[in-house]
Design a protein around this motif. Structure first.
Motif, short mmCIF file in Angstrom:
data_model
loop_
_atom_site.label_atom_id
_atom_site.label_comp_id
_atom_site.label_asym_id
_atom_site.label_seq_id
_atom_site.Cartn_x
_atom_site.Cartn_y
_atom_site.Cartn_z
N ASN A 72 45.14 136.89 63.96
CA ASN A 72 43.93 137.71 64.04
C ASN A 72 43.43 137.74 65.48
O ASN A 72 43.65 136.78 66.25
N ARG A 124 46.75 126.20 52.51
CA ARG A 124 45.69 126.94 53.19
C ARG A 124 44.70 127.51 52.17
O ARG A 124 43.48 127.41 52.35
N LEU A 162 40.85 125.29 59.52
CA LEU A 162 41.34 125.70 60.85
C LEU A 162 42.76 125.20 61.06
O LEU A 162 43.64 125.92 61.52
N GLU A 163 43.01 123.96 60.67
CA GLU A 163 44.36 123.39 60.85
C GLU A 163 45.39 124.13 60.01
O GLU A 163 46.55 124.25 60.42
N LYS A 164 44.97 124.61 58.85
CA LYS A 164 45.93 125.31 57.98
C LYS A 164 46.08 126.78 58.37
O LYS A 164 46.78 127.53 57.70
N GLY A 165 45.36 127.20 59.41
CA GLY A 165 45.57 128.54 59.93
C GLY A 165 44.55 129.57 59.49
O GLY A 165 44.74 130.77 59.71
N SER A 166 43.46 129.15 58.88
CA SER A 166 42.42 130.12 58.51
C SER A 166 41.53 130.39 59.71
O SER A 166 41.47 129.60 60.65
N ASN A 167 40.82 131.51 59.65
CA ASN A 167 39.90 131.84 60.74
C ASN A 167 38.48 131.93 60.19
O ASN A 167 38.27 131.93 58.97
N LEU A 168 37.52 132.07 61.09
CA LEU A 168 36.11 132.05 60.68
C LEU A 168 35.76 133.20 59.76
O LEU A 168 34.90 133.07 58.88
N GLN A 193 40.67 134.81 66.96
CA GLN A 193 41.19 133.50 67.35
C GLN A 193 42.16 133.62 68.53
O GLN A 193 42.13 132.80 69.45
N ARG A 222 53.17 132.56 56.58
CA ARG A 222 51.94 133.34 56.70
C ARG A 222 52.04 134.34 57.85
O ARG A 222 51.61 135.50 57.73
N THR A 229 49.20 123.20 61.51
CA THR A 229 49.68 122.93 60.16
C THR A 229 51.21 122.91 60.17
O THR A 229 51.84 123.14 61.19
N PHE A 278 42.05 120.96 67.14
CA PHE A 278 42.61 120.52 65.86
C PHE A 278 44.13 120.67 65.91
O PHE A 278 44.66 121.37 66.77
N LEU A 279 44.80 120.00 64.98
CA LEU A 279 46.26 119.97 65.01
C LEU A 279 46.84 121.15 64.22
O LEU A 279 46.17 121.70 63.35
N GLU A 294 37.69 134.52 57.44
CA GLU A 294 38.13 134.13 56.08
C GLU A 294 37.23 133.03 55.52
O GLU A 294 36.85 133.05 54.34
#
Lengths: 110, 312
Positions: free
Chosen positions: B135, A43, A70-76, B138, B193, B185, B182-183, A78
């Motif tokens: 968060n 990520r 987005l796929e790795k779990g980040s948000n806008l 989202q 996390r 992780t 999207f897929l 970040e």
């Protein structure tokens, strides 16, 4: 061709191996290893890639790493902060050269 | 009838999707829900009135008594909105070593749910809670405005009675679906996390995190169509097909019953209207569990469970 950049072309990146397979193989192996989880998470690496994609202004990379982040779990929030980091460095790189400007101007001026 | 794309993919890999040993009973108690999540494959929501009646609930309990499942999984809609849920839990808990109740966390915060956490505690129910992100922005983009604070408060309350706290033996699992086309992780990375962020920011603990791809059915499919993402998302799912996921797919080991008492191989086939055994069978007539090797009806939504590391 309507435009130099076509989103569908991103999926054809592998075609670059057609006339130089050994070099492409080395590059893609390296690329895969770079983005694998290490001391940094996948990520975190995707966020760095997203920021650099904006610095080098590569539409393919921006597409790929926006999705990747987005796929790795980040948000806008970040992802936007990551862009400000790269913007600060780009802007700072210009501004810090003002030291050169000032040195030269001071030398030439009365 | 022409084969679906998924059937063609299975054929190309010389694979067939068939049932294994049935170990789990999944009970979908109905479509009433206090939320109307944008990814919901069942289009559950406050306006839906389909809910299991007492006679069907009793037929489900009878079935659980006949077969002794290793796990029983109560889902919805929002199970908390089923008036006879406490009765159902009381009857099912002695019949299985692992009774799971799913929650969207907000329904558990409603005044009429006030007694449920203690009931869950007494029966050592496993709680599986939806939480798509760490968060608010989202999470609320998927679940609706105002859901985040309530969800966090509910998680804290569950932690307060021991759920999700290491060493308590009270399991509180989280389920995260991606908040868009999207897929997800890898599960291990996401779980790390979620543990870090929920602990650091909110002091919240949980047991396990499961990440699942959104299924292109119901409300999520409508959104994919409206937003111009359907083709790209289906392509992504198709390209991520992993034949190694097949042996562990949940449809092979569970039998799913809807609010009317009819049987399916999984909750997604329920949403798609694909009946177990390709015919309407009521749970009250289930005299033996499905034979291993029985064919499972499939559709293109099945790509969601076979993408990447799969949905098992």
């Amino acid at each position: 061709m309507d435009t130099y950049y076509n989103p569908a072309d991103l999926a054809k990146f592998g075609d670059i191996a057609k006339d130089a397979p050994d070099l492409a193989g080395k590059f893609f192996d390296y690329y895969g290893a770079v983005f694998a989880e290490g001391a940094l998470t996948e990520r975190e690496k995707a966020l760095i890639a997203l920021a650099v994609a904006h610095a080098v202004q590569c539409p393919y990379c921006i597409d790929a790493y926006t999705t990747g982040c987005l796929e790795k779990g980040s948000n806008l929030e970040e992802m936007t902060e990551a862009l400000h980091v790269v913007t600060a460095i780009r802007g700072g790189a210009s501004l810090v050269h003002g030291v050169q400007m000032r040195k030269i101007a001071e030398k030439l001026s009365l | 009838m022409p084969l679906s794309a998924f059937e063609n993919t299975l054929a190309r890999h010389n694979l067939e999707l068939t049932r294994g040993e049935t170990t789990t009973l999944q009970i979908n108690v109905g479509l009433t829900c206090d939320l109307a999540c944008r990814h919901c494959h069942l289009e559950a929501g406050p306006a839906r009135t389909e809910m299991m009646d007492q006679a069907t609930t009793e037929a489900v309990v009878d079935c659980a008594g006949r077969f002794r499942f290793a796990g029983i999984d109560i889902t919805g809609g929002a199970p908390e909105l089923l008036p006879q849920l406490p009765w159902l839990i009381g009857r099912l808990a002695p019949l299985t070593p692992r009774l799971i109740v799913r929650t969207n966390l907000t329904a558990l915060a409603r005044p009429e749910s006030a007694e449920l956490p203690d009931l869950y505690l007494r029966h050592r129910v496993v709680i599986v809670a939806s939480l798509p992100a760490v968060n608010a922005a989202q999470a609320e983009s998927q679940r609706g405005g105002g859901s985040w604070e309530t969800s966090i408060a509910t998680l804290r309350r569950l932690n307060g009675i021991g759920y999700g706290v290491e060493g308590s033996g009270l399991e509180l699992d989280l389920v995260a679906n991606p908040t868009g086309a999207f897929l997800p992780t890898g599960q291990a990375q996401s779980e790390r996390r979620f543990h870090q962020d929920l602990q650091r920011r909110y002091g919240i603990a949980f047991s396990n995190l499961y990440t699942f791809a959104n299924v292109p059915l119901g409300r999520f499919r409508s959104w994919l169509e409206q937003s111009g993402n359907l083709e790209g998302y289906l392509r992504k799912l198709t390209e991520s097909f992993n034949p190694c996921t097949l042996p562990g797919l949940m449809c092979r080991s569970q039998i799913s019953v809807d609010w009317n008492g009819f049987l399916y191989d999984c909750d997604f086939n329920l949403a798609a209207g694909l009946l177990h055994g390709r015919q309407r069978q009521h749970i009250s007539t289930l005299t033996e569990l499905p034979q291993p090797g029985t064919s499972i009806p499939v559709g293109d939504h099945c790509y969601s469970c076979t993408a990447g590391s799969g949905f098992t």
